[in-house]
Design a protein around this motif. Structure first.
Motif, PDB file in Angstrom:
ATOM      1  N   LYS A   1       0.839  -1.083   0.033  1.00 28.47           N
ATOM      2  CA  LYS A   1       0.085  -0.008   0.060  1.00 28.47           C
ATOM      3  C   LYS A   1       0.947   1.160   0.039  1.00 28.47           C
ATOM      4  O   LYS A   1       0.535   2.292  -0.740  1.00 28.47           O
ATOM      5  CB  LYS A   1      -0.998   0.016   1.090  1.00 28.47           C
ATOM      6  N   ALA A   2       1.992   1.349   0.751  1.00 26.76           N
ATOM      7  CA  ALA A   2       2.926   2.370   0.923  1.00 26.76           C
ATOM      8  C   ALA A   2       3.534   2.593  -0.535  1.00 26.76           C
ATOM      9  O   ALA A   2       3.646   3.708  -0.994  1.00 26.76           O
ATOM     10  CB  ALA A   2       3.956   2.073   1.783  1.00 26.76           C
ATOM     11  N   LEU A   3       3.942   1.587  -1.202  1.00 27.22           N
ATOM     12  CA  LEU A   3       4.400   1.568  -2.560  1.00 27.22           C
ATOM     13  C   LEU A   3       3.469   2.274  -3.538  1.00 27.22           C
ATOM     14  O   LEU A   3       3.943   3.037  -4.367  1.00 27.22           O
ATOM     15  CB  LEU A   3       5.079   0.302  -3.072  1.00 27.22           C
ATOM     16  N   GLU A   4       2.272   1.881  -3.483  1.00 20.11           N
ATOM     17  CA  GLU A   4       1.260   2.109  -4.247  1.00 20.11           C
ATOM     18  C   GLU A   4       0.953   3.560  -4.243  1.00 20.11           C
ATOM     19  O   GLU A   4       0.800   4.217  -5.270  1.00 20.11           O
ATOM     20  CB  GLU A   4       0.129   1.283  -4.255  1.00 20.11           C
ATOM     21  N   ALA A   5       0.920   3.817  -3.005  1.00 19.52           N
ATOM     22  CA  ALA A   5       0.514   5.356  -2.723  1.00 19.52           C
ATOM     23  C   ALA A   5       1.610   6.454  -3.201  1.00 19.52           C
ATOM     24  O   ALA A   5       1.434   7.367  -3.780  1.00 19.52           O
ATOM     25  CB  ALA A   5       0.318   5.619  -1.175  1.00 19.52           C
ATOM     26  N   GLU A   6       3.035   5.947  -2.830  1.00 17.12           N
ATOM     27  CA  GLU A   6       3.958   6.791  -3.097  1.00 17.12           C
ATOM     28  C   GLU A   6       4.432   6.865  -4.610  1.00 17.12           C
ATOM     29  O   GLU A   6       4.599   8.151  -4.883  1.00 17.12           O
ATOM     30  CB  GLU A   6       5.310   6.375  -2.255  1.00 17.12           C
ATOM     31  N   PHE A   7       4.120   5.764  -5.153  1.00 16.16           N
ATOM     32  CA  PHE A   7       4.711   5.920  -6.652  1.00 16.16           C
ATOM     33  C   PHE A   7       3.517   5.741  -7.620  1.00 16.16           C
ATOM     34  O   PHE A   7       3.852   5.702  -8.952  1.00 16.16           O
ATOM     35  CB  PHE A   7       5.719   4.718  -6.874  1.00 16.16           C
TER      36      PHE A   7
END
Length: 182
Positions: free
Chosen positions: A16-22
């Motif tokens: 989720k963090a990767l999806e939100a950041e990138f």
């Protein structure tokens, strides 16, 4: 299940963090094996039977006085029995099966499995073609990262290879969750 609840939650949070950041879609898969390998069973059977046949022959030659009327029957039973046990071990003991699996075949099958999953899950359907599929196959101890064409120009293949290199040692040590988080 290959991951415990805390590992699954940590991986989900990282995704989720990767999806939100990138702004990418990330899908992770952990599978027991990417394909069925019947050759491992036959190779294990052949090795077990051959080694047992050798042991029986050495025993017969070194102690000819032990040979009885039923010696041939017991020898055949031992050879086939050990061969069958070795074949079964290759089905139920992944470390034993890996002894009979060629690296090139394992690499090919995991790669093919990842490509099929990418297509079946329609990861190419993201609006900017920025999906990433991460597949970990336990029997083969292989990691495949497939990125859609929207990411290929942004992230060079060497970066994906570096990520795989970081994942491989914990995977070989049996730490699937740690490998996924790496």
């Amino acid at each position: 299940m290959f991951l415990d609840e805390s590992e699954a939650q940590a991986i989900e949070a990282r995704v989720k963090a990767l999806e939100a950041e990138f702004g990418v879609e990330v899908v992770t898969l952990v599978v027991g094996k990417a394909d069925v390998y019947p050759e491992t069973v036959w190779k294990a059977f052949a090795l077990g039977a051959a080694l047992t046949g050798l042991a029986v022959t050495i025993g017969d030659v070194s102690r000819p006085d032990w040979i009885t009327g039923t010696a041939v029957l017991w020898s055949a039973a031992a050879i086939l029995g050990v061969g069958a046990l070795a074949g079964l071990a290759s089905v139920y003991v992944p470390a034993f099966a890996r002894l009979f699996l060629r690296d090139s075949r394992a690499t090919l099958e995991v790669s093919q499995y990842a490509k099929v999953q990418f297509l079946e899950r329609e990861l190419f359907a993201t609006s900017s073609r920025t999906a990433v599929l991460l597949v970990v196959s336990l029997l083969e101890r292989r990691v495949v990262i497939l990125a859609d064409k929207g990411l290929r120009n942004l992230v060079p293949a060497a970066e994906w290879d570096l990520a795989i290199a970081q994942m491989t040692p914990p995977l070989r040590a049996g730490q699937v969750g740690a490998a996924m988080l790496a």
